[in-house]
Write a protein that holds these residues in place. Sequence first.
Motif, short mmCIF file in Angstrom:
data_model
loop_
_atom_site.label_atom_id
_atom_site.label_comp_id
_atom_site.label_asym_id
_atom_site.label_seq_id
_atom_site.Cartn_x
_atom_site.Cartn_y
_atom_site.Cartn_z
N SER A 40 0.77 -1.17 -0.01
CA SER A 40 0.06 -0.03 0.02
C SER A 40 0.78 1.35 0.05
CB SER A 40 -1.02 -0.04 1.21
OG SER A 40 -0.22 -0.12 2.37
N SER A 41 1.95 1.23 0.66
CA SER A 41 2.69 2.44 0.72
C SER A 41 3.25 2.68 -0.63
CB SER A 41 3.96 2.28 1.74
OG SER A 41 4.69 1.10 1.39
N VAL A 42 3.69 1.83 -1.37
CA VAL A 42 4.23 1.98 -2.88
C VAL A 42 3.26 2.66 -3.80
CG1 VAL A 42 5.27 0.79 -4.80
CG2 VAL A 42 6.15 0.18 -2.52
N LYS A 43 1.81 2.19 -3.34
CA LYS A 43 0.85 2.85 -4.37
C LYS A 43 0.79 4.22 -4.01
CE LYS A 43 -2.56 -0.93 -4.88
NZ LYS A 43 -2.14 -2.18 -4.24
N LYS A 44 0.99 4.83 -2.95
CA LYS A 44 0.72 6.21 -2.37
C LYS A 44 2.15 6.93 -3.29
CE LYS A 44 -1.44 5.48 2.05
NZ LYS A 44 -1.01 5.49 3.41
N ILE B 11 3.64 5.82 -5.88
CA ILE B 11 3.49 6.03 -7.33
C ILE B 11 2.45 6.98 -7.62
CG2 ILE B 11 2.76 4.70 -9.33
CD1 ILE B 11 3.61 2.27 -8.15
N LYS B 12 1.52 7.21 -6.93
CA LYS B 12 0.59 8.38 -7.31
C LYS B 12 1.40 9.59 -7.06
CE LYS B 12 -3.82 6.10 -6.14
NZ LYS B 12 -4.91 6.29 -5.12
N GLN B 13 2.15 9.70 -6.23
CA GLN B 13 3.02 11.13 -5.89
C GLN B 13 3.72 11.27 -7.19
OE1 GLN B 13 4.98 10.48 -2.36
NE2 GLN B 13 2.92 10.76 -1.25
N ILE B 14 4.45 10.31 -7.67
CA ILE B 14 5.48 10.43 -8.83
C ILE B 14 4.57 10.70 -10.14
CG2 ILE B 14 6.91 8.99 -10.34
CD1 ILE B 14 7.68 7.41 -8.22
N ILE B 15 3.45 10.06 -10.28
CA ILE B 15 2.69 10.37 -11.57
C ILE B 15 2.43 12.06 -11.57
CG2 ILE B 15 0.50 10.13 -12.55
CD1 ILE B 15 0.81 7.03 -12.03
N SER B 16 1.67 12.31 -9.97
CA SER B 16 1.24 13.80 -10.30
C SER B 16 2.51 14.56 -10.31
CB SER B 16 0.69 14.07 -8.85
OG SER B 16 1.45 14.12 -7.83
N HIS B 17 3.85 14.38 -9.63
CA HIS B 17 4.94 15.19 -9.69
C HIS B 17 5.57 15.31 -11.03
CE1 HIS B 17 9.47 15.95 -8.59
NE2 HIS B 17 8.93 16.95 -9.16
N SER B 18 5.41 14.07 -11.83
CA SER B 18 6.01 14.07 -13.24
C SER B 18 5.10 14.86 -14.30
CB SER B 18 6.14 12.54 -13.79
OG SER B 18 6.87 12.00 -12.73
N SER B 19 3.69 14.62 -13.97
CA SER B 19 2.81 15.52 -14.87
C SER B 19 2.94 16.76 -14.88
CB SER B 19 1.53 15.06 -14.78
OG SER B 19 1.22 15.35 -13.31
N LYS B 20 3.48 17.43 -13.82
CA LYS B 20 3.71 18.85 -13.46
C LYS B 20 5.02 19.32 -14.09
CE LYS B 20 1.25 19.25 -9.06
NZ LYS B 20 1.59 18.94 -7.75
N VAL B 21 5.91 18.39 -14.06
CA VAL B 21 7.34 18.77 -14.66
C VAL B 21 7.52 18.40 -16.11
CG1 VAL B 21 9.85 18.13 -14.52
CG2 VAL B 21 8.65 18.26 -12.37
N LEU B 22 6.81 17.33 -16.71
CA LEU B 22 7.05 17.30 -17.93
C LEU B 22 6.12 17.85 -18.93
CD1 LEU B 22 7.43 13.31 -17.61
CD2 LEU B 22 9.12 14.81 -17.89
N HIS B 23 5.00 18.41 -18.37
CA HIS B 23 4.09 19.32 -19.28
C HIS B 23 4.42 20.62 -20.07
CE1 HIS B 23 0.23 17.78 -20.35
NE2 HIS B 23 -0.22 19.17 -20.44
N GLU C 53 15.19 14.21 -9.92
CA GLU C 53 14.14 13.93 -8.75
C GLU C 53 13.14 12.80 -9.18
OE1 GLU C 53 12.13 17.14 -7.13
OE2 GLU C 53 14.02 18.33 -6.78
N ILE C 54 12.77 13.06 -10.24
CA ILE C 54 11.60 11.86 -10.80
C ILE C 54 12.44 10.66 -10.71
CG2 ILE C 54 10.08 11.30 -12.59
CD1 ILE C 54 9.66 14.16 -13.23
N ILE C 55 13.79 10.62 -11.42
CA ILE C 55 14.24 9.21 -11.65
C ILE C 55 14.68 8.74 -10.17
CG2 ILE C 55 16.31 8.21 -12.79
CD1 ILE C 55 16.08 10.56 -14.66
N HIS C 56 15.23 9.58 -9.32
CA HIS C 56 15.40 9.10 -7.87
C HIS C 56 14.25 8.35 -7.29
CE1 HIS C 56 17.66 9.01 -4.18
NE2 HIS C 56 16.87 9.72 -3.74
N GLN C 57 13.16 9.17 -7.37
CA GLN C 57 11.94 8.64 -7.00
C GLN C 57 11.33 7.18 -7.55
OE1 GLN C 57 9.49 12.02 -7.91
NE2 GLN C 57 9.03 12.31 -5.80
#
Length: 930
Positions: free
Chosen positions: A753-757, A759-771, A782-786
């Motif tokens: 369950s902790s990994v699921k959370k 991954i959600k954070q990585i997705i929201s962080h990446s979508s802000k950075v990569l857009h 940072e994203i690659i490190h996560q």
Amino acid sequence: GIFTSGTWEEKSDEIFFADFKFSVTHHYLVQESTDKEGKDELLEDVIPQSMQDLLCMNNDFPPRAHCLVRWYGLREFVVIAPAAHSDAVLSESKCNLLLSSVSIALGNTGCQVPLFVQIHHKWRRMYVGECQGPGVRTDFEMVHLRKVPNQYTHLSGLLDIFKSKIGCPLTPLPPVSIAIRFTYVLQDWQQYFWPQQPPDIDALVGGEVGGLEFGKLPFGACEDPISELHLATTWPHLTEGIIVDNDVYSDLDPIQAPHWSVRVRKAENPQCLLGDFVTEFFKICRRKESTDEILGRSAFEEEGKETADITHALSKLTEPASVPIHKLSVSNMVHTAKKKIRKHRGVEESPLNNDVLNTILLFLFPDAVSEKPLDVTTSTDNNYPPSESEDYNLYNQFKSAPSDSLTYKLALCLCMINFYHGGLKGVAHLWQEFVLEMRFRWENNFLIPGLASGPPDLRCCLLHQKLQMLNCCIERKKARDEGKKTSASDNVTNIYPGDAGKAGDHLGPDDLKETDKDKGEVGKSWDSWSDSEEEFFECLSDTEELKGNGQESGKKGGPKEMANLRPEGRLYQHGKLTLLHNGEPLYIPVTQEPAPMTEDLLEEQSEVLAKLGTSAEGAHLRARMQSACLLSDMESFKAANPGCSLEDFVRWYSPRDYVEEEVIDEKGNVVLKGELSARMKIPSNMWVEAWETAKPVPARRQRRLFDDTREAEKVLHYLAIQKPADLARHLLPSVIHAAVLKVKEEESLENISSVKKIIKQIISHSSKVLHFPNPEDKKLEEIIHQITNVEALIARARSLKAKFGTEKCEQEEEKEDLERFVSCLLEQPEVLVTGAGRGHAGRIIHKLFVNAQRAAAMTPPEEESQRMGSPEERRQNSVSDFPPPAGREFILRTTVPRPAPYSKALPQRMYSVLTKEDFRLAVKIIDGDV
């Protein structure tokens, strides 16, 4: 357990004392407010909280807390320490000055929070302190030695120190209560080799490279991500005299301990395949070299000649030459290019060997297997998520490319080549081959597979849009070369009765060229605009048609003259609508598709339009530029509906601009009366002007809105000049997208369950950075490190599951308990073992230690059965089940009056920890009123 589960906070400030800079930090456990506060005020002589906590045994060994919390059992304290890390209070006089100042400060302020001063070097963690309350005073003292004195290595010796320290005037002494914890460390996982094998780089069997199929990312840690297991065996409530522990004999057998708790130590930064894979690809983004510099001289360069300017690239075809024209076919050009690459590089030096290259090209272009490539627009594969799923649509958020697309596959292949096959040179080589393949497909009208049909999808990365643009060009060219238009459904994109916003939205690259040309001729009429010298027809009609239609209509554009023309270019009838003037049915015309645009072209166009300024001339020119598509549609409409008027066109093209209302006519009947909207009636309206100059010309004879030849050449040139660094920047979002999908897929097998959370954070962080275009390197790192951290977490879960054998459990209940235990180990600092040494997890841990001990002592397995007997039998054996404890902790408590027999009886406490190279005593002595 509140010391672990509660929230600790701290506040810091800096002060100068005797010209020396100190930092003062207040550490406290955040507590929920209770009603006790009111009652406390009534009791004048209540002792401070820190003294009340002395007798509480529920927080004796907190797994995660400040060292003073463990040593003295405090929930609030202040520490004064030298501010600079290198500074230290070393001399005794300075220590005494500080302590006396602290004592005076506490007395003056009535503060009941314990105050500590850090002395000696920081690494020694030496603190002395004081706490004052009404009629009581606590001294916090500490001893720290490198070597443990022999007489204090066991409980009886420590009891002697404690008793002498409190110097109790009473006899006999009240009993001392004891809490003991022994910690055992397991470092050698003898029977569990780490299952992750590094991929075999030389393997290449049927589409597999390095033991991995193309399009599949590697995953897992190359080393065991769990380095140690710490078992803490605790005896929480013992009384002096019940237990014997001296230099000859000890009752403290870990198997008999009532409490067992376990923590795991993680390997620091374990090497993870997926993380390395993405990191290595990201490194390409920082390289400066061009493809030609990496691969040697340019593949297309003639011997002894300077590289020709790109503008002369096609002049060879038009210059008179002795070479027969058929020899300049694309396949010959490609062949010559490859020959030159080999000449400069030598076949054996080629960064990618042919087997690998062919495997990759077949993976990227599956349609190339047959003699004639199929017209594949999308490729489906079982490895990819279904196109409706949330995972598939991640590309919208990451601005990457769909996970079944050519761009996505290309990103994975380049990643793999960079990691396993030739690094940067291999990347440059594959890209060169890819560009040659693109040109080959353009020249031979073969559609590019793995791309959705239709105009470029602006939600994807620019490289994907460019490839889609090239596909659009190939489609148009193919349709033209075959002498027939593309299917009707493609021709009427965006044309519906309700499509109100069609006009002026699209502007082809042709129009940009015309802007530059006509900047000096703002006064040109609509007529000349439409009739520029660049215009050309697709000659599909005969001369009579031209005479009959086009030439007369230019002179008089009235509805009556137009009504005599023969309708052309009709697609189908529009519902029940009829023309206003003659009542004929209204037909939807075959129109030209608006020119597809990639985001860089749209940006270019908006810049040109913005530069025209706000003057009347600029506005007029802008309007004319934007209406190329509108004019084309008007001409098609006039050709399909002879005798039509602007009102008819507006009813089809922009229904909202035709306002209908019910009125009562002379006879008293209710009839519908319609008229153009207010914006259509504005004087010198663009629509009216365009309508007046539009001639009835069907789409097939109009000038092309989209010059596919020129656009395709622009795309091919764009691809050819990309450096590997540019390419990596374009494809990095797709690589991150693929890595996130891989992590999600692996996590779903483990269900953490902790990994699921995370991954959600990585997705929201990446979508802000990569857009946004050109994201910062630091944010990408940072994203690659996560992603690497999540991979390590999953690898840890697998490592623990293998060690605790969760899969081997036969009983469902035991299996669930073990899985819960393993997931707690990952997420909590310390986990209690249910049933201690007798529980299911306890037995497994015991066995792990026994195996490690046996391996260390090289004991044959036959003795194993004897050693699992009763405690007495085990004690007689030379090899114990457990190694010597790595750490031993003792907490001794009692309540005695001090300093005089008639003082108030107050709690006293001593904590000691013994490790191989460390001996520490933390004593808390409380004096009452004398």
